[in-house]
Design a protein around this motif. Sequence first.
Motif, short mmCIF file in Angstrom:
data_model
loop_
_atom_site.label_atom_id
_atom_site.label_comp_id
_atom_site.label_asym_id
_atom_site.label_seq_id
_atom_site.Cartn_x
_atom_site.Cartn_y
_atom_site.Cartn_z
N SER A 233 0.82 -1.21 0.00
CA SER A 233 0.00 0.00 0.00
C SER A 233 0.86 1.27 0.00
O SER A 233 0.39 2.35 -0.34
CB SER A 233 -0.99 0.01 1.17
N TRP A 234 2.14 1.13 0.35
CA TRP A 234 3.06 2.27 0.25
C TRP A 234 3.10 2.79 -1.20
O TRP A 234 3.28 3.96 -1.46
CB TRP A 234 4.46 1.82 0.70
N GLN A 235 2.88 1.88 -2.11
CA GLN A 235 3.01 2.23 -3.53
C GLN A 235 1.66 2.53 -4.18
O GLN A 235 1.61 2.68 -5.40
CB GLN A 235 3.66 1.07 -4.30
N ASN A 236 0.56 2.57 -3.40
CA ASN A 236 -0.70 2.83 -4.07
C ASN A 236 -0.78 4.28 -4.54
O ASN A 236 -0.02 5.14 -4.08
CB ASN A 236 -1.91 2.41 -3.22
N LYS A 240 1.12 7.70 -3.12
CA LYS A 240 2.16 8.36 -3.93
C LYS A 240 1.81 9.84 -4.11
O LYS A 240 2.65 10.71 -4.01
CB LYS A 240 2.25 7.71 -5.32
N HIS A 241 0.54 10.07 -4.40
CA HIS A 241 0.07 11.44 -4.61
C HIS A 241 0.26 12.27 -3.34
O HIS A 241 0.76 13.40 -3.40
CB HIS A 241 -1.41 11.38 -4.99
N TYR A 242 -0.10 11.68 -2.20
CA TYR A 242 0.04 12.39 -0.93
C TYR A 242 1.51 12.74 -0.68
O TYR A 242 1.83 13.84 -0.26
CB TYR A 242 -0.50 11.52 0.21
N ARG A 243 2.39 11.79 -0.97
CA ARG A 243 3.81 12.05 -0.73
C ARG A 243 4.30 13.17 -1.63
O ARG A 243 5.10 14.00 -1.22
CB ARG A 243 4.63 10.78 -0.99
N ARG A 244 3.79 13.16 -2.85
CA ARG A 244 4.23 14.19 -3.80
C ARG A 244 3.84 15.57 -3.28
O ARG A 244 4.67 16.46 -3.21
CB ARG A 244 3.58 13.93 -5.15
N ILE A 245 2.58 15.73 -2.89
CA ILE A 245 2.17 17.08 -2.49
C ILE A 245 2.74 17.46 -1.12
O ILE A 245 2.82 18.62 -0.80
CB ILE A 245 0.64 17.33 -2.56
N GLU A 451 -18.89 12.71 2.72
CA GLU A 451 -17.64 12.63 3.45
C GLU A 451 -16.55 12.46 2.40
O GLU A 451 -16.84 11.95 1.31
CB GLU A 451 -17.64 11.44 4.40
N THR A 452 -15.35 12.87 2.70
CA THR A 452 -14.29 12.65 1.72
C THR A 452 -13.51 11.41 2.12
O THR A 452 -13.52 11.01 3.29
CB THR A 452 -13.32 13.84 1.61
N THR A 453 -12.85 10.82 1.14
CA THR A 453 -11.99 9.68 1.41
C THR A 453 -10.66 9.97 0.73
O THR A 453 -10.57 10.90 -0.07
CB THR A 453 -12.57 8.38 0.81
N PRO A 454 -9.66 9.18 1.05
CA PRO A 454 -8.37 9.45 0.42
C PRO A 454 -8.43 9.46 -1.11
O PRO A 454 -7.61 10.08 -1.78
CB PRO A 454 -7.49 8.32 0.94
#
Length: 929
Positions: A233-236, A240-245, A451-454
């Motif tokens: 899941s580290w690579q989902n 990845k998007h979260y890490r980028r921003i 509600e929002t989700t990731p």
Amino acid sequence: MATTTAPETEITMRNRPAAKYVYFFGGGRADGNGKMKDELGGKGAGLAEMTNAGLPVPPGFTIQTEACREYMRHGGISQEVDREMNEALQRLEELQGQGLGKGDNPLLVSVRSGAKFSMPGMMDTILNLGLNDESVEELARRSKNPRFAADSYRRLIQMFGSVVLEIPKSAFDEVFDHKKKQKKAKLDTDLDARALDEVIAEYKKVVRKHAKREFPQDPHEQLVMARDAVFRSWQNERAKHYRRINNISDDLGTAVNVQAMVFGNLGETSGTGVGFTRNPATGAKEFYGEFLMNAQGEDVVAGIRTPVHISELEKIMPQVYNQLREITTRLEKHYRDMQDFEFTIQDGKLYMLQTRNGKRTGRAAVRVAIQMVDEGLITKEEAIFRVEPNQLYDFLVPGLDEKSAKVEVLATGLPASPGAAVGQIVFSADEAVDKAGSGAKKNPVILVRAETTPEDIHGMEVAVGILTSRGGMTSHAAVVTRGMGKCCVAGAGDIEVNEKTREMRVRGQVFTEGDWISLDGTTGRVIKGKLKTLEAKPDDPELLKLMGWAEPFRKLKVRANADIPRDAIQARAFGAEGIGLCRTEHMFFGEKKIPHMRAMILADNEKDRRAALKKLLPMQRADFAGVFEAMDGLPVTIRTLDPPLHEFLPRREELMVDIATLSTVGAAEKKALVAKYKDYGVKGAGDLKKALPALLSRVEQLHEFNPMLGHRGCRLGITYPEITEMQARAIFEAAVTVSRSGVKVHPEVMIPLTSTLKEMANQAEIVHRVAREVFGEKETTVPYLVGTMIELPRAALVADEIAREAQFFSFGTNDLTQTTFGFSRDDVNKVLPTYLAEGILKQDPFAVLDREGVGQLIRMATERGRKTRPDLKVGICGEHGGDPSSVEFCHQVGLNYVSCSPFRVLTARLAAAQAAASDTLKVEGGRTK
Ligand code: PEP
Ligand code: MG
């Protein structure tokens, strides 16, 4: 997929670290500690630290991040990891006197991700692991609660199915919703044990159908598969998007925490909650949090049920409440920072599940830092580092202008993230991206969700504000928007959001996509229609106090990029110490100026051109005078004309169409054409036939295949020296006039896009000559400098030569990034998303300075320039001037100043102070060592 242990030889051949993989915690002792975030991740380090401190933490073990990195490298993990995990599992079983999923008191565990930096909700979690057809019976017997046991099992199958076996969540939701309908159940909790058993049977069929296998009954197999899924899941995509921003390295990997389950859903003496030791939105010193009785794990954060305020717990279970307060106060003192914690109460007994430094808004960050200094918890020097420079934007966020329109409050939700947002409703993240547009076509949209989700992260990023009808202050929407510094109203329960029909119903009114609403993230109000926004005041006393501690360290000056007096005044209020870039072309676009500018461009001889420039001169002079006055006593860098001239002319294709259709159109259309082209010298319908083709021919002459590399910058001033002459005259005449009224002026005339000494000399000669003329005519002199932008690699390479004529340098890192990479700054978005996703680039180089490449040019040009002219003033005025990491680099290279847009001045000031302070104070993670 049962086990993905890689062949031992494959991994042992690589440099396997001597470090151990698995760290146990429990029984009052932990193998690791709170400092080991690199290895154990934030959550694992916190669990170890809490265990060592004797707090009630369910025991377990953490598989360290190296195992995840191995997994990424080899697609599996070494047998050593398996061996250490099995040992730790055995230790856990012995400590608990239970067997994983076995016996009459089966051990159940949670398997959770936990990276060094918190990534809320981005990776996967599996609860109740160890349940199978047999252990569920034992659980039912022991808990005397068959419904609870069945519910736990169906949750496991659901989580395991979607996370590990990658079955779409909707497949399980369909089964569950169908069962609710069949049993006429309103709430999930209305389904009894028998109904849940039926759900379990159906879920198993879903697994069989989608995964082509049975749900694994062997608890150990469940554990191995879950562990590997968490690593994956580290690579989902959303992680990845979260890490980028958030600028988190892809290489870190996550740890996996396996921990004995405690249950918050055992009945009315059980519950689960989350909280903060201070208010994360305002920073107020108050115990802050939410909980739900008879609920499990993610129910609180997922925003599915709206939780109650933690103060209620004092009424329901005063002892537990007091213990929680005591523990969390201790934790805050121990970590010397505001804590964000998770807890579960099982049968009246409190367990701590997590603690970490809490995310907070900019205002809260400043307030908490100051309070902690007052309380003697941290030093003033540490306080400087407790605020992320970008967070200061919060002090500048707008409020709603309540006088601008009728205020009809539709609903009040939670003030989840401060500021104001006015925009058009969209109901999905994809729609938000579609409708938000970019550049000149930017549209403010407000993402409205139950509600929002990731999965919504991309839409949240482009929206100006977020509104949810469910969820609390710690719901996904609230946490993520606070991190983004974006306005959010969460849990506005009166609003009914139907994402399928794309409708929002409230107070008998129906709102659909495109309707305007206004949000007040500071009070939680949702307002009908389009209010105006008010600018924020940056004179908050706490902010000033913190800046007062930080500023003495700062070595870099901070200037602003501003073209008009209003922006200059604003920038000064934010603490700008001069103007680093005044783009004069922006001045030509004014309504009164554009016809003369166009006449100047259309002129085919010098005389006509000079005549048009003469008309522009007094207007430019007035513009400059206004900026000088606003910046009394401070330097003002004015750049001579930079963009290609065709930008001031009509579009070639449009003009061609107008010419082609001219003979077929009637009087009304002709009138419209005269209005459209009147600034290009067309006076009446009779002119059109001659004037439009003549205009086209000039547009053709100026047309360039690659205008960014074309007839722009100093090339314009060299081919049309009268433009530079006029601008220099306007600058010096304004400077002299304004200085006579007692204002101190320091003009710095800046030549754009030079790449040779001769270009610089050519333009400097004009500026100096005009200065002499003006000073002679007016019999007054003002101090001034003539310098250049360094925005081409050649300029950086020959900076020593250019410095012979240039008295200052300013790095135009927008163009320098463009020309160093060869990326078109306007088209790079065609390439960039792939480059970021593939890890070819870590960050957008137009936002964060590329230290390795562009940075080298900056370093070299500064050194070379100063070799020729030791007192050379060097600054930066590209977008990077307001980015904290780039500011840090500018400090390290020894620039004199950074210049950025007015709203980033405060950020740049703090970033520059932090960069300088870390030279003298040894700082790590916001703490002096
Ligand atoms: C630059 O290139 O960095 C710069 C500041 O100039 P402009 O963005 O106007 O090209
Ligand atoms: Mg430029």
